[in-house]
Design a protein around this motif. Sequence first.
Motif, PDB file in Angstrom:
ATOM      1  N   LYS A  10       2.173  -6.646   2.188  1.00 25.17           N
ATOM      2  CA  LYS A  10       1.459  -6.796   2.990  1.00 25.17           C
ATOM      3  C   LYS A  10       0.122  -6.568   3.004  1.00 25.17           C
ATOM      4  N   ILE A  11       0.314  -5.337   3.248  1.00 22.00           N
ATOM      5  CA  ILE A  11      -1.254  -5.283   3.335  1.00 22.00           C
ATOM      6  C   ILE A  11      -1.905  -5.551   2.341  1.00 22.00           C
ATOM      7  N   ASN A  12      -1.319  -4.721   1.062  1.00 21.32           N
ATOM      8  CA  ASN A  12      -1.911  -4.660  -0.274  1.00 21.32           C
ATOM      9  C   ASN A  12      -1.969  -6.473  -0.876  1.00 21.32           C
ATOM     10  N   ASN A  13      -1.067  -6.760  -0.295  1.00 18.80           N
ATOM     11  CA  ASN A  13      -1.381  -8.437  -0.432  1.00 18.80           C
ATOM     12  C   ASN A  13      -2.776  -9.262  -0.863  1.00 18.80           C
ATOM     13  N   LYS A  14      -3.104  -8.566   0.554  1.00 19.90           N
ATOM     14  CA  LYS A  14      -3.831  -9.621   1.284  1.00 19.90           C
ATOM     15  C   LYS A  14      -5.390  -9.812   0.014  1.00 19.90           C
ATOM     16  N   PHE A 126      -6.683  10.794   3.523  1.00 18.37           N
ATOM     17  CA  PHE A 126      -6.398   9.999   2.364  1.00 18.37           C
ATOM     18  C   PHE A 126      -7.866   8.520   1.979  1.00 18.37           C
ATOM     19  N   LYS A 127      -8.809   8.820   2.012  1.00 18.71           N
ATOM     20  CA  LYS A 127      -9.554   7.937   1.530  1.00 18.71           C
ATOM     21  C   LYS A 127      -9.900   8.892   0.151  1.00 18.71           C
ATOM     22  N   LYS A 128      -9.975  10.389  -0.260  1.00 23.89           N
ATOM     23  CA  LYS A 128      -9.773  10.778  -1.423  1.00 23.89           C
ATOM     24  C   LYS A 128      -9.746  10.413  -2.054  1.00 23.89           C
ATOM     25  N   CYS A 129      -7.576  10.346  -1.391  1.00 20.50           N
ATOM     26  CA  CYS A 129      -6.884   9.652  -2.132  1.00 20.50           C
ATOM     27  C   CYS A 129      -6.932   8.356  -3.026  1.00 20.50           C
ATOM     28  N   LYS A 130      -7.503   7.336  -2.078  1.00 23.98           N
ATOM     29  CA  LYS A 130      -7.564   6.373  -2.779  1.00 23.98           C
ATOM     30  C   LYS A 130      -9.094   6.297  -3.754  1.00 23.98           C
ATOM     31  N   GLU A 131      -9.799   7.117  -3.808  1.00 25.83           N
ATOM     32  CA  GLU A 131     -10.822   7.399  -4.247  1.00 25.83           C
ATOM     33  C   GLU A 131     -10.400   7.766  -6.053  1.00 25.83           C
ATOM     34  N   TYR A 157      -6.622   3.296   3.333  1.00 27.58           N
ATOM     35  CA  TYR A 157      -6.825   3.548   1.739  1.00 27.58           C
ATOM     36  C   TYR A 157      -5.266   3.102   0.816  1.00 27.58           C
ATOM     37  N   TYR A 158      -4.807   1.924   1.500  1.00 30.50           N
ATOM     38  CA  TYR A 158      -3.541   1.677   0.119  1.00 30.50           C
ATOM     39  C   TYR A 158      -2.569   3.030  -0.139  1.00 30.50           C
TER      40      TYR A 158
END
Length: 273
Positions: A10-14, A126-131, A157-158
């Motif tokens: 739901k969050i990612n779909n935004k 988690f910022k690094k995970c997203k990167e 950070y999805y």
Amino acid sequence: MNNYTNEANKINNKTNNISKITKAFQNKKAFIGFLTAGDPNKEKTVEYVLAMAEAGADIVEIGIPFSDPIAEGPVIQEANTRALSKNLNTDDVFDIVKEIRKKTDIPLAFLTYINPIFYYGYERFFKKCKEVDVNGIIIPDLPFEEKNEIKEITEKYYVDLISLIAPTSKDRIKMIAKESTGFIYLVSSMGVTGMRNKIKTDLKEIISEIRGVSNTPIAVGFGINTPEQVKKISQISEGAIVGSAIVKIIAEHGVNAKKPIIDYVSKMKKATK
């Protein structure tokens, strides 16, 4: 298309950014492989993740080495020890993922414990995970009741916070399932990870209970190591997870494990169909 919905989606779909973890379960049964980062070395970890992707794995779990991996049996404990003996740290694991991402977009999930993440810093981790495009996180020693400690940051950070449900979860099964994201890691047997000849738990009953409250994909792990087991698991769930058997191949073959990994993962993936 399977209509899997969960909080993370739901969050990612935004942002029209559907979770890679979710995509891995659409229209097929998923095979999920595991290895320990840094065993036998950083370069071979990259090679072996790519080998699993080549062989048909749908998701790869990468274990971040830790000195006290309480959920792991001897095979994976020894892999942690080998990696740590080379002074591998969390930044090295992120570097491994960067190299993997140059050649594949296969969904990746970290398996680690809360202490290394806390030490690294939740926001920074988690910022690094997203990167570097790590898509999920599995933390065996983070109780469901304490997940709010990081839940908001993982959503920011999805990164799918993947819940574990064990045979001992009992009254907590529905509570955990309702808030699950990515996939539900259903623990097949009591105890630690490791290869087992038989899975004695009544998985159908647990899956039925989960299905009553959630459509999140269910993948079964702990003890699975043969195509026959994967075939049976795939008939009642959306995926199978294999860790110790792959780590054992790496322990036996060291820097020459690519072909044995491809051969093994290929057979296991075929058994999901």
